[in-house]
Design a protein around this motif. Structure first.
Motif, PDB file in Angstrom:
ATOM      1  N   ALA A 195       6.818   6.313 -14.549  1.00  0.00           N
ATOM      2  CA  ALA A 195       5.681   6.723 -13.668  1.00  0.00           C
ATOM      3  C   ALA A 195       6.216   7.997 -12.474  1.00  0.00           C
ATOM      4  CB  ALA A 195       5.216   5.429 -12.815  1.00  0.00           C
ATOM      5  N   GLN A 196       7.321   7.749 -12.287  1.00  0.00           N
ATOM      6  CA  GLN A 196       7.863   8.750 -11.114  1.00  0.00           C
ATOM      7  C   GLN A 196       7.919  10.137 -11.507  1.00  0.00           C
ATOM      8  OE1 GLN A 196       9.766   6.369 -12.403  1.00  0.00           O
ATOM      9  NE2 GLN A 196      11.835   6.635 -12.261  1.00  0.00           N
ATOM     10  N   VAL A 197       7.743  10.500 -12.805  1.00  0.00           N
ATOM     11  CA  VAL A 197       8.111  12.036 -13.313  1.00  0.00           C
ATOM     12  C   VAL A 197       6.726  12.735 -13.439  1.00  0.00           C
ATOM     13  CG1 VAL A 197      10.339  11.606 -14.442  1.00  0.00           C
ATOM     14  CG2 VAL A 197       8.034  11.270 -15.645  1.00  0.00           C
ATOM     15  N   ARG A 198       6.773  14.241 -13.572  1.00  0.00           N
ATOM     16  CA  ARG A 198       5.753  14.816 -13.625  1.00  0.00           C
ATOM     17  C   ARG A 198       5.818  15.251 -15.402  1.00  0.00           C
ATOM     18  NH1 ARG A 198       4.755  21.344 -12.233  1.00  0.00           N
ATOM     19  NH2 ARG A 198       2.492  21.439 -12.710  1.00  0.00           N
ATOM     20  N   VAL A 206      17.381   0.070 -22.905  1.00  0.00           N
ATOM     21  CA  VAL A 206      16.693  -0.273 -21.616  1.00  0.00           C
ATOM     22  C   VAL A 206      17.473   0.527 -20.343  1.00  0.00           C
ATOM     23  CG1 VAL A 206      16.002  -2.084 -19.888  1.00  0.00           C
ATOM     24  CG2 VAL A 206      16.091  -2.572 -22.435  1.00  0.00           C
ATOM     25  N   GLY A 207      16.561   0.987 -19.422  1.00  0.00           N
ATOM     26  CA  GLY A 207      17.088   1.819 -18.256  1.00  0.00           C
ATOM     27  C   GLY A 207      17.507   3.269 -18.581  1.00  0.00           C
ATOM     28  N   MET A 208      17.538   3.849 -19.945  1.00  0.00           N
ATOM     29  CA  MET A 208      17.849   4.968 -20.407  1.00  0.00           C
ATOM     30  C   MET A 208      16.969   5.982 -19.733  1.00  0.00           C
ATOM     31  SD  MET A 208      19.941   7.251 -21.565  1.00  0.00           S
ATOM     32  CE  MET A 208      21.156   6.269 -22.658  1.00  0.00           C
ATOM     33  N   ALA A 209      15.747   5.800 -20.047  1.00  0.00           N
ATOM     34  CA  ALA A 209      14.600   6.728 -19.375  1.00  0.00           C
ATOM     35  C   ALA A 209      14.387   6.889 -17.917  1.00  0.00           C
ATOM     36  CB  ALA A 209      13.042   6.270 -19.946  1.00  0.00           C
ATOM     37  N   ASP A 210      14.704   5.925 -17.124  1.00  0.00           N
ATOM     38  CA  ASP A 210      14.886   5.791 -15.870  1.00  0.00           C
ATOM     39  C   ASP A 210      15.986   6.504 -15.214  1.00  0.00           C
ATOM     40  OD1 ASP A 210      12.405   4.308 -15.425  1.00  0.00           O
ATOM     41  OD2 ASP A 210      13.491   2.375 -15.556  1.00  0.00           O
ATOM     42  N   ASN A 211      17.125   6.391 -15.973  1.00  0.00           N
ATOM     43  CA  ASN A 211      18.352   7.357 -15.536  1.00  0.00           C
ATOM     44  C   ASN A 211      18.098   8.725 -15.705  1.00  0.00           C
ATOM     45  OD1 ASN A 211      19.974   5.088 -14.751  1.00  0.00           O
ATOM     46  ND2 ASN A 211      20.635   4.830 -17.019  1.00  0.00           N
ATOM     47  N   LEU A 212      17.382   9.096 -16.805  1.00  0.00           N
ATOM     48  CA  LEU A 212      17.110  10.550 -17.341  1.00  0.00           C
ATOM     49  C   LEU A 212      16.022  10.926 -16.394  1.00  0.00           C
ATOM     50  CD1 LEU A 212      17.534  10.586 -21.064  1.00  0.00           C
ATOM     51  CD2 LEU A 212      18.988  11.698 -19.566  1.00  0.00           C
ATOM     52  N   ALA A 213      15.105  10.012 -16.078  1.00  0.00           N
ATOM     53  CA  ALA A 213      13.912  10.440 -14.862  1.00  0.00           C
ATOM     54  C   ALA A 213      14.681  11.106 -13.671  1.00  0.00           C
ATOM     55  CB  ALA A 213      13.165   9.329 -14.583  1.00  0.00           C
ATOM     56  N   LYS A 214      15.820  10.309 -13.124  1.00  0.00           N
ATOM     57  CA  LYS A 214      16.420  10.662 -12.038  1.00  0.00           C
ATOM     58  C   LYS A 214      16.953  11.949 -12.083  1.00  0.00           C
ATOM     59  CE  LYS A 214      17.475   5.705 -10.691  1.00  0.00           C
ATOM     60  NZ  LYS A 214      18.485   4.695 -10.429  1.00  0.00           N
ATOM     61  N   ILE A 215      17.378  12.498 -13.128  1.00  0.00           N
ATOM     62  CA  ILE A 215      18.116  13.876 -13.395  1.00  0.00           C
ATOM     63  C   ILE A 215      16.932  14.684 -13.460  1.00  0.00           C
ATOM     64  CG2 ILE A 215      19.318  15.323 -14.952  1.00  0.00           C
ATOM     65  CD1 ILE A 215      21.111  12.877 -15.869  1.00  0.00           C
ATOM     66  N   ALA A 216      15.811  14.382 -13.835  1.00  0.00           N
ATOM     67  CA  ALA A 216      14.582  15.308 -14.101  1.00  0.00           C
ATOM     68  C   ALA A 216      14.381  15.742 -12.780  1.00  0.00           C
ATOM     69  CB  ALA A 216      13.691  14.917 -14.928  1.00  0.00           C
ATOM     70  N   ILE A 217      14.018  14.768 -12.173  1.00  0.00           N
ATOM     71  CA  ILE A 217      13.509  14.941 -10.566  1.00  0.00           C
ATOM     72  C   ILE A 217      14.706  15.682  -9.879  1.00  0.00           C
ATOM     73  CG2 ILE A 217      13.099  13.524  -8.455  1.00  0.00           C
ATOM     74  CD1 ILE A 217      11.800  11.271 -10.204  1.00  0.00           C
ATOM     75  N   ALA A 277      11.866  21.577 -18.402  1.00  0.00           N
ATOM     76  CA  ALA A 277      11.565  19.976 -18.831  1.00  0.00           C
ATOM     77  C   ALA A 277      12.747  19.528 -19.417  1.00  0.00           C
ATOM     78  CB  ALA A 277      10.260  19.835 -19.474  1.00  0.00           C
ATOM     79  N   LEU A 278      12.791  17.980 -19.274  1.00  0.00           N
ATOM     80  CA  LEU A 278      13.849  17.362 -19.677  1.00  0.00           C
ATOM     81  C   LEU A 278      13.150  16.316 -20.733  1.00  0.00           C
ATOM     82  CD1 LEU A 278      16.947  16.799 -19.651  1.00  0.00           C
ATOM     83  CD2 LEU A 278      16.576  15.070 -17.956  1.00  0.00           C
ATOM     84  N   GLU A 279      13.677  15.961 -21.818  1.00  0.00           N
ATOM     85  CA  GLU A 279      13.195  15.092 -22.715  1.00  0.00           C
ATOM     86  C   GLU A 279      13.840  13.790 -22.213  1.00  0.00           C
ATOM     87  OE1 GLU A 279      11.933  15.472 -27.271  1.00  0.00           O
ATOM     88  OE2 GLU A 279      14.132  14.695 -27.232  1.00  0.00           O
ATOM     89  N   VAL A 280      13.016  12.987 -21.497  1.00  0.00           N
ATOM     90  CA  VAL A 280      13.353  11.767 -20.776  1.00  0.00           C
ATOM     91  C   VAL A 280      13.387  10.614 -21.687  1.00  0.00           C
ATOM     92  CG1 VAL A 280      12.674  10.282 -18.978  1.00  0.00           C
ATOM     93  CG2 VAL A 280      12.922  12.509 -18.440  1.00  0.00           C
ATOM     94  N   VAL A 281      12.417  10.741 -22.655  1.00  0.00           N
ATOM     95  CA  VAL A 281      12.305   9.567 -23.636  1.00  0.00           C
ATOM     96  C   VAL A 281      12.191  10.334 -24.950  1.00  0.00           C
ATOM     97  CG1 VAL A 281      10.682   7.898 -24.612  1.00  0.00           C
ATOM     98  CG2 VAL A 281      10.672   8.525 -22.138  1.00  0.00           C
ATOM     99  N   ASN A 282      13.196   9.626 -26.188  1.00  0.00           N
ATOM    100  CA  ASN A 282      13.502  10.008 -27.246  1.00  0.00           C
ATOM    101  C   ASN A 282      13.631   9.019 -28.067  1.00  0.00           C
ATOM    102  OD1 ASN A 282      15.472  10.891 -29.577  1.00  0.00           O
ATOM    103  ND2 ASN A 282      14.434  12.713 -29.170  1.00  0.00           N
ATOM    104  N   GLY A 283      12.459   8.691 -28.933  1.00  0.00           N
ATOM    105  CA  GLY A 283      12.498   7.506 -29.746  1.00  0.00           C
ATOM    106  C   GLY A 283      12.487   6.265 -28.774  1.00  0.00           C
ATOM    107  N   ARG A 284      13.246   5.218 -29.529  1.00  0.00           N
ATOM    108  CA  ARG A 284      13.251   3.972 -28.694  1.00  0.00           C
ATOM    109  C   ARG A 284      14.616   3.991 -28.253  1.00  0.00           C
ATOM    110  NH1 ARG A 284      10.383  -0.253 -32.852  1.00  0.00           N
ATOM    111  NH2 ARG A 284       8.392   0.488 -32.665  1.00  0.00           N
ATOM    112  N   GLN A 285      14.727   4.154 -26.919  1.00  0.00           N
ATOM    113  CA  GLN A 285      16.116   4.146 -26.179  1.00  0.00           C
ATOM    114  C   GLN A 285      16.571   2.844 -25.520  1.00  0.00           C
ATOM    115  OE1 GLN A 285      15.692   8.459 -24.489  1.00  0.00           O
ATOM    116  NE2 GLN A 285      14.901   6.959 -23.465  1.00  0.00           N
ATOM    117  N   ALA A 323      10.040  18.975 -15.178  1.00  0.00           N
ATOM    118  CA  ALA A 323       8.999  17.997 -15.778  1.00  0.00           C
ATOM    119  C   ALA A 323       9.861  17.364 -16.901  1.00  0.00           C
ATOM    120  CB  ALA A 323       7.900  18.970 -16.529  1.00  0.00           C
ATOM    121  N   ALA A 324       8.962  16.138 -17.511  1.00  0.00           N
ATOM    122  CA  ALA A 324       9.643  15.089 -18.316  1.00  0.00           C
ATOM    123  C   ALA A 324       8.681  15.277 -19.490  1.00  0.00           C
ATOM    124  CB  ALA A 324       9.554  13.705 -17.961  1.00  0.00           C
ATOM    125  N   SER A 325       9.311  15.245 -20.778  1.00  0.00           N
ATOM    126  CA  SER A 325       9.079  15.234 -21.992  1.00  0.00           C
ATOM    127  C   SER A 325       9.322  13.890 -22.821  1.00  0.00           C
ATOM    128  CB  SER A 325       9.321  16.357 -22.702  1.00  0.00           C
ATOM    129  OG  SER A 325       8.417  16.411 -24.162  1.00  0.00           O
TER     130      SER A 325
END
Length: 275
Positions: free
Chosen positions: A266-269, A225-236, A215-223, A241-243
């Motif tokens: 929404a797009q990550v597991r 804008v756009g950081m979570a989506d960028n990391l979600a793409k890497i996870a996918i 798994a990849l920590e896609v969301v860490n605290g308040r990031q 999975a995403a943490s």
């Protein structure tokens, strides 16, 4: 919808709240599922689990291991550990030994700088928990060598300063093996904080995944804008999975408050589907 916070720290590593206080605060912040992931120790989990039962919170046994990759310090969170297995306790003993060696080296450098008794003083301030640079910083403040903790790092303990001692952490591959052997889920923590180019970060993620990371920590605290989506793409891209977690250490830091992280893209597991 349940609120997950799968990255937090207590006074058993570098947080300020006891495990009990941490769980009580998590409840007050409407957290439903909390992972206590202290650095290189599981000593706070028993007390946290008892309080979580009282508060009606699901507690996920966790840890955050220090590791290194290509000369860079990298943190790996282990989630849903089986504390009944000997592997996790052997791993903790290994890292604690490395921490002790580093602490002794720091104390030697401080002694050469004219500051005696630092190892004993820092150990006393650690109160039997994980010994690290923050305890040395507090010792320097207590003895009047500096006026505050930030000054201790700027003058003595920070990277490149006279009493800096480089980490001697295990490799990413070794840490991932430890977590898997303990029945846990290895998570590459806060990837955006390593300040790598996307290409280099993907090389790290590739190594992590090839070693058995899940798994990849896609969301860490308040990031940003756009950081979570960028990391979600890497996870996918790497089938991870995403943490999500706050990386909470102390109150009065709203960007790392318990439960502040919102939700996963929404797009990550979600990682909790793995346990």
């Amino acid at each position: 919808m349940q609120v997950y916070d799968l990255h937090s720290h207590s006074s058993h590593s570098d947080g300020v709240l006891s495990p009990v206080e941490l769980v009580v605060r998590a409840k007050s912040k409407q957290v439903d599922v909390l992972a206590l992931t202290d650095h290189d120790t599981v000593s706070g989990l028993e007390a946290a689990a008892k309080q979580a039962t009282i508060e009606g919170i699901d507690l996920i046994p966790g840890i955050e291991f220090s590791s290194q990759w290509n000369g860079c310090g990298v943190h790996i969170v282990g989630l849903s550990l089986d504390l009944g297995l000997p592997d996790i306790h052997a791993a903790v003993a290994d890292v604690q030994h490395r921490r002790q060696q580093r602490a002794e080296a720091i104390a030697e450098k401080l002694a050469k700088a004219g500051i005696a008794g630092a190892l004993a003083g820092a150990t006393d301030l650690a109160c039997g928990e994980t010994l690290g640079r923050p305890h040395f910083a507090r010792y320097l403040v207590r003895e009047g060598h500096v006026s505050n903790v930030n000054q201790a790092f700027k003058r003595y303990l920070g990277a490149g300063k006279p009493c800096d001692v480089k980490n001697v952490w295990p490799s990413v591959e070794e840490v991932v093996h430890w977590v898997v052997s303990a029945g846990g889920i290895p998570v590459l923590a806060h990837p955006a904080k390593y300040k790598m180019t996307r290409t280099k970060l993907c090389r790290l993620v590739d190594c992590f995944t090839a070693s058995g990371g899940l798994a990849l920590e896609v969301v860490n605290g308040r990031q940003a804008v756009g950081m979570a989506d960028n990391l979600a793409k890497i996870a996918i891209q790497y089938g991870l999975a995403a943490s999500i977690g706050s990386d909470f250490h102390l109150p009065d830091q709203p960007w790392q408050e318990l439960g502040c992280s919102g939700s996963l893209p929404a797009q990550v597991r979600p990682v909790w589907e793995l346990w």
